[in-house]
Design a protein around this motif. Sequence first.
Motif, PDB file in Angstrom:
ATOM      1  N   ILE A  18       0.833  -1.204   0.000  1.00 25.84           N
ATOM      2  CA  ILE A  18       0.000   0.000   0.000  1.00 25.84           C
ATOM      3  C   ILE A  18       0.867   1.253   0.000  1.00 25.84           C
ATOM      4  CG2 ILE A  18      -1.787   1.261   1.289  1.00 25.84           C
ATOM      5  CD1 ILE A  18      -2.767  -1.319   0.079  1.00 25.84           C
ATOM      6  N   GLU A  19       2.091   1.108   0.474  1.00 28.59           N
ATOM      7  CA  GLU A  19       2.985   2.251   0.655  1.00 28.59           C
ATOM      8  C   GLU A  19       3.211   3.035  -0.630  1.00 28.59           C
ATOM      9  OE1 GLU A  19       7.392   2.956   2.634  1.00 28.59           O
ATOM     10  OE2 GLU A  19       6.796   0.982   1.959  1.00 28.59           O
ATOM     11  N   VAL A  58     -16.415  -1.613   2.814  1.00 33.19           N
ATOM     12  CA  VAL A  58     -16.806  -2.608   3.817  1.00 33.19           C
ATOM     13  C   VAL A  58     -16.133  -2.294   5.154  1.00 33.19           C
ATOM     14  CG1 VAL A  58     -16.602  -5.040   4.493  1.00 33.19           C
ATOM     15  CG2 VAL A  58     -17.298  -4.448   2.168  1.00 33.19           C
ATOM     16  N   LEU A  59     -14.928  -1.742   5.072  1.00 29.15           N
ATOM     17  CA  LEU A  59     -14.175  -1.394   6.281  1.00 29.15           C
ATOM     18  C   LEU A  59     -14.597  -0.045   6.861  1.00 29.15           C
ATOM     19  CD1 LEU A  59     -10.602  -2.491   5.111  1.00 29.15           C
ATOM     20  CD2 LEU A  59     -12.145  -3.729   6.638  1.00 29.15           C
ATOM     21  N   GLY A  60     -15.508   0.648   6.154  1.00 27.64           N
ATOM     22  CA  GLY A  60     -16.018   1.912   6.665  1.00 27.64           C
ATOM     23  C   GLY A  60     -15.381   3.148   6.067  1.00 27.64           C
ATOM     24  N   TYR A  61     -14.583   2.977   5.007  1.00 31.10           N
ATOM     25  CA  TYR A  61     -13.923   4.115   4.366  1.00 31.10           C
ATOM     26  C   TYR A  61     -14.712   4.575   3.140  1.00 31.10           C
ATOM     27  CZ  TYR A  61      -9.909   2.832   7.239  1.00 31.10           C
ATOM     28  OH  TYR A  61      -9.087   2.546   8.295  1.00 31.10           O
ATOM     29  N   LYS A  62     -14.581   5.867   2.824  1.00 28.87           N
ATOM     30  CA  LYS A  62     -15.232   6.393   1.628  1.00 28.87           C
ATOM     31  C   LYS A  62     -14.551   5.895   0.361  1.00 28.87           C
ATOM     32  CE  LYS A  62     -17.017  10.691   3.650  1.00 28.87           C
ATOM     33  NZ  LYS A  62     -16.998  12.175   3.569  1.00 28.87           N
ATOM     34  N   GLY A  63     -13.240   5.717   0.451  1.00 32.26           N
ATOM     35  CA  GLY A  63     -12.499   5.279  -0.725  1.00 32.26           C
ATOM     36  C   GLY A  63     -11.108   4.801  -0.375  1.00 32.26           C
ATOM     37  N   ASP A  86      -8.545   7.211   1.757  1.00 39.85           N
ATOM     38  CA  ASP A  86      -8.688   7.222   3.215  1.00 39.85           C
ATOM     39  C   ASP A  86      -8.141   5.937   3.832  1.00 39.85           C
ATOM     40  OD1 ASP A  86      -9.913   9.704   3.115  1.00 39.85           O
ATOM     41  OD2 ASP A  86     -11.925   8.855   2.947  1.00 39.85           O
ATOM     42  N   PHE A  87      -8.420   4.812   3.167  1.00 37.53           N
ATOM     43  CA  PHE A  87      -7.904   3.527   3.652  1.00 37.53           C
ATOM     44  C   PHE A  87      -6.379   3.521   3.632  1.00 37.53           C
ATOM     45  CE2 PHE A  87      -6.211  -0.621   2.232  1.00 37.53           C
ATOM     46  CZ  PHE A  87      -6.405  -1.344   3.402  1.00 37.53           C
ATOM     47  N   ARG A  88      -5.800   4.012   2.533  1.00 39.28           N
ATOM     48  CA  ARG A  88      -4.340   4.032   2.395  1.00 39.28           C
ATOM     49  C   ARG A  88      -3.707   4.909   3.474  1.00 39.28           C
ATOM     50  NH1 ARG A  88      -0.498   7.178  -0.241  1.00 39.28           N
ATOM     51  NH2 ARG A  88       1.347   6.009  -0.938  1.00 39.28           N
ATOM     52  N   PHE A  89      -4.333   6.029   3.783  1.00 36.37           N
ATOM     53  CA  PHE A  89      -3.812   6.934   4.814  1.00 36.37           C
ATOM     54  C   PHE A  89      -3.709   6.205   6.153  1.00 36.37           C
ATOM     55  CE2 PHE A  89      -4.403   9.958   8.271  1.00 36.37           C
ATOM     56  CZ  PHE A  89      -3.443  10.916   7.975  1.00 36.37           C
ATOM     57  N   ASP A  90      -4.765   5.493   6.529  1.00 39.44           N
ATOM     58  CA  ASP A  90      -4.749   4.771   7.805  1.00 39.44           C
ATOM     59  C   ASP A  90      -3.777   3.596   7.774  1.00 39.44           C
ATOM     60  OD1 ASP A  90      -6.497   6.473   8.984  1.00 39.44           O
ATOM     61  OD2 ASP A  90      -8.161   5.057   9.176  1.00 39.44           O
ATOM     62  N   HIS A 101      -0.331   4.929   8.326  1.00 37.15           N
ATOM     63  CA  HIS A 101      -0.189   5.256   9.749  1.00 37.15           C
ATOM     64  C   HIS A 101       0.054   3.985  10.556  1.00 37.15           C
ATOM     65  CE1 HIS A 101      -0.784   7.345  13.550  1.00 37.15           C
ATOM     66  NE2 HIS A 101      -1.629   6.381  13.904  1.00 37.15           N
ATOM     67  N   TYR A 102      -0.699   2.939  10.253  1.00 39.25           N
ATOM     68  CA  TYR A 102      -0.534   1.665  10.958  1.00 39.25           C
ATOM     69  C   TYR A 102       0.871   1.101  10.741  1.00 39.25           C
ATOM     70  CZ  TYR A 102      -0.596  -3.404  11.465  1.00 39.25           C
ATOM     71  OH  TYR A 102      -0.263  -4.696  11.788  1.00 39.25           O
ATOM     72  N   LEU A 103       1.342   1.139   9.496  1.00 43.07           N
ATOM     73  CA  LEU A 103       2.657   0.585   9.185  1.00 43.07           C
ATOM     74  C   LEU A 103       3.769   1.355   9.888  1.00 43.07           C
ATOM     75  CD1 LEU A 103       2.194  -0.105   5.369  1.00 43.07           C
ATOM     76  CD2 LEU A 103       2.350  -1.811   7.189  1.00 43.07           C
ATOM     77  N   HIS A 104       3.627   2.667   9.966  1.00 42.49           N
ATOM     78  CA  HIS A 104       4.653   3.488  10.606  1.00 42.49           C
ATOM     79  C   HIS A 104       4.647   3.317  12.124  1.00 42.49           C
ATOM     80  CE1 HIS A 104       6.424   5.978   7.393  1.00 42.49           C
ATOM     81  NE2 HIS A 104       5.304   5.707   6.764  1.00 42.49           N
ATOM     82  N   GLN A 105       3.487   2.990  12.686  1.00 41.86           N
ATOM     83  CA  GLN A 105       3.380   2.850  14.131  1.00 41.86           C
ATOM     84  C   GLN A 105       3.617   1.427  14.606  1.00 41.86           C
ATOM     85  OE1 GLN A 105       2.966   5.407  16.255  1.00 41.86           O
ATOM     86  NE2 GLN A 105       3.089   6.730  14.468  1.00 41.86           N
ATOM     87  N   GLU A 106       3.723   0.517  13.636  1.00 43.41           N
ATOM     88  CA  GLU A 106       3.825  -0.901  13.999  1.00 43.41           C
ATOM     89  C   GLU A 106       5.148  -1.188  14.699  1.00 43.41           C
ATOM     90  OE1 GLU A 106       4.346  -3.608  10.796  1.00 43.41           O
ATOM     91  OE2 GLU A 106       3.302  -5.228  11.817  1.00 43.41           O
ATOM     92  N   HIS A 107       5.050  -1.795  15.848  1.00 40.59           N
ATOM     93  CA  HIS A 107       6.248  -2.220  16.582  1.00 40.59           C
ATOM     94  C   HIS A 107       6.013  -3.655  17.049  1.00 40.59           C
ATOM     95  CE1 HIS A 107       8.057   1.737  16.629  1.00 40.59           C
ATOM     96  NE2 HIS A 107       6.880   2.221  16.976  1.00 40.59           N
ATOM     97  N   VAL A 108       6.481  -4.596  16.280  1.00 38.53           N
ATOM     98  CA  VAL A 108       6.265  -6.002  16.598  1.00 38.53           C
ATOM     99  C   VAL A 108       7.396  -6.510  17.475  1.00 38.53           C
ATOM    100  CG1 VAL A 108       5.954  -8.307  15.647  1.00 38.53           C
ATOM    101  CG2 VAL A 108       5.100  -6.314  14.398  1.00 38.53           C
ATOM    102  N   GLU A 109       7.042  -7.013  18.639  1.00 38.91           N
ATOM    103  CA  GLU A 109       8.049  -7.569  19.531  1.00 38.91           C
ATOM    104  C   GLU A 109       8.301  -9.023  19.165  1.00 38.91           C
ATOM    105  OE1 GLU A 109       7.124  -7.103  23.590  1.00 38.91           O
ATOM    106  OE2 GLU A 109       6.932  -4.918  23.495  1.00 38.91           O
ATOM    107  N   VAL A 110       9.536  -9.332  18.860  1.00 39.50           N
ATOM    108  CA  VAL A 110       9.900 -10.700  18.514  1.00 39.50           C
ATOM    109  C   VAL A 110      11.102 -11.102  19.347  1.00 39.50           C
ATOM    110  CG1 VAL A 110       9.012 -10.600  16.170  1.00 39.50           C
ATOM    111  CG2 VAL A 110      11.342  -9.853  16.611  1.00 39.50           C
TER     112      VAL A 110
END
Length: 249
Positions: free
Chosen positions: A32-33, A57-62, A65-69, A72-81
């Motif tokens: 998506i990036e 279906v996810l509640g976005y207009k288009g 908006d989905f790509r923006f979120d 944001h999710y990808l940049h905030q993702e911090h997976v502990e392994v």
Amino acid sequence: MNLMETIHLHKNDFSKTERKVYDYIVQNPTAIETATITKIAELCQVSTSGILRFCQVLGYKGYKDFRFDMLHYLHQEHVEVNSENLFDELTSKYLSVIRQFNNIDQNKLNQLIKQIKNTKNIYVIGVHYSSLPAKHLVLGLQDLGINTYFAYDYMQASHLYNTIHEDDLLIYFSIEGNQNNVSRFFDLTNASKNTYMITLNPKPKLLIENTLILPGYTLSKQSIVDLQSIVVIFVELLLNMFHNTLKED
């Protein structure tokens, strides 16, 4: 609940077409990036309308908006392994980025290859971490007999920049695509049509008409080092594609 959890929550709400989008995005969220709605539709093997319905279906207009979120999710993702899984985790992220190379603007890439082939003098600038892939390109072109000049710091680049003529080709590497340091030494904001910038930043502050945006910006924000490796892989591809045009002559 984060975005990926929301997507999984709606798994059973998707139609057969939307399920294709779901399957692709779950496996390749970082696509998506850099991908437009048209490119995502192509990768998912659905129409752009199918992408829009998936987003709705996810509640976005288009898609925007989905790509923006998603970004944001990808940049905030911090997976502990744990240390045992860290290698697999990092390998998976790098492979995901490499799979996105087909999102690179092929027209601009082919145009760059054509100009490398037809231009007498080629100038390459890459400063700090960007100097490694820049130097790799210079050495590769010189090995192929192409007249190439290289600058790896701003002071050296400012002197080199003054020798460039309108018909020469300038290739500028900048992982972030910032203009602050550049503007102190030379002006790329009014660059000619023969100037190309190669960056990981999908929204660079330095605006150059011929900009090739590589995937991996999200990963670069999660890494403790600048991602020179992604750009070096791109340079390898560029050199091989250029060499192939020489064999065709």
